[in-house]
Scaffold this motif. Structure first.
Motif: not given
Length: 327
Positions: A296-300, A35-45, A283-291
């Motif tokens: 648009s989900l807050s931390a709460y 689903r996400y372009e940079n999900f398996l990028s070295p930076y994210n991992i 949490f990582n998935i939700l952050n990508f989904e927000n992006g």
């Protein structure tokens, strides 16, 4: 392949549930990769592994405690206090900061072990008291503010640098889990810990040194929480006396999602690691989904979703275990 699977599984009725968390983690990774372009990028991992190594460490300690039928609510406060101690000692040497933070955690673990084994106080009450004491001590030492670490002694290398292309905190967590697996699966103390979880009185009648094993378990949990605090201070450049809130719940959730029963008596080190990574992956998935901008989900709201996800996983595991026992 079989030695790798043994790290995640133990031979009892909970094997099916523990294998389920590994499948769920693999499913989330596959979903994110598609689903996400940079999900398996070295930076994210690397960022994911670097940050979540702290939670993996406290989950490991919590796993051993819960296997004995106990609970450790003090890990979050211990990590916060240890981060302050490590920051205060970091100007002297990076080793002083590391040793000081771990010693602070070990002291809390020793206190927990003494109260539980010698004073016969229930683990819930004992560790609740030490949690409050640890938070208070951290705030006193820090004068109710963040404490900057020294950047001149190499202390920040512990949390911020890589070794062989892999974050140092992740190496630390990996080494801790390998050691934890060896203790639980290969050493006599591991069998003693499992026996205590099956029944403390019965274990005593078998001639096992119950008090010594319990004290060791709480010592390990406190020390690992202290190490997590060291990584926290090193990674963020400051001791954080107000951090750690809810860390004990994350650790407990990781252990439960990994298939370990709260009643004790069985457990898996590798499945605990998978449980910690699974909850962090949500949490990582939700952050990508927000992006992506679709939601648009807050931390709460993210906490609400992760809690609901935990409930679903626990219910499914309970059904799997019930079905497995009936066959």
């Amino acid at each position: 392949m079989q030695p790798i699977l043994r790290l995640f599984l133990v031979k009892n009725s909970g094997d099916l549930a523990r294998f389920g968390v590994i499948l769920a983690l693999a499913g989330l990774i596959l979903f994110g990769a598609l689903r996400y372009e940079n999900f398996l990028s070295p930076y994210n991992i690397l960022s994911f592994l670097r940050y979540n190594s702290m939670f993996a460490l406290i989950a490991l300690g919590m796993a051993f405690v819960i296997i004995t039928g106990g609970i450790d609510l003090s890990v979050g406060g211990t990590a916060a206090m240890a981060s302050v101690v490590a920051a205060l000692l970091s100007p002297y040497h990076w080793a002083a900061g590391l040793a000081g933070g771990m010693a602070a955690g070990l002291a809390v673990g020793a206190l927990n072990g003494f109260i539980i084994t010698k004073m016969r106080i229930q683990p819930f009450i004992a560790t609740l008291a030490t949690m409050l004491a640890a938070y208070g001590t951290g705030l006193l030492l820090a004068d109710n503010q963040s404490v900057s670490v020294s950047y001149d002694t190499g202390f920040t290398v512990i949390g911020q640098d890589d070794f062989l292309g892999f974050p140092i905190p992740a190496w630390i967590a990996l080494a801790a889990y390998v050691l934890g697996w060896l203790v639980l699966q290969k050493l006599p103390i591991g069998r003693h810990i499992l026996a205590i979880g099956d029944g403390e009185a019965t274990a005593g009648l078998m001639g096992l040194k119950v008090e010594r094993a319990l004290a060791g378990v709480y010592l390990a949990s406190g020390t690992l929480a202290g190490l997590a605090g060291v990584i926290l201070a090193s990674q963020f450049g400051a001791g954080q006396p107000t951090e750690g809130v809810g860390w004990e719940l994350f650790a407990i959730a990781s252990v439960v999602v990994g298939g370990t029963l709260l009643t004790g008596g069985s457990g898996s080190v590798g499945a605990t690691l998978a449980g910690a990574l699974l909850l962090a992956m949500v949490f990582n998935i939700l952050n990508f989904e927000n992006g992506l901008g679709w939601i648009s989900l807050s931390a709460y709201w993210q906490s609400v979703i992760r809690g609901a996800f935990l409930l679903v996983v626990v219910v499914l595991q309970a059904k799997l275990m019930a079905r497995h026992r009936s066959t």
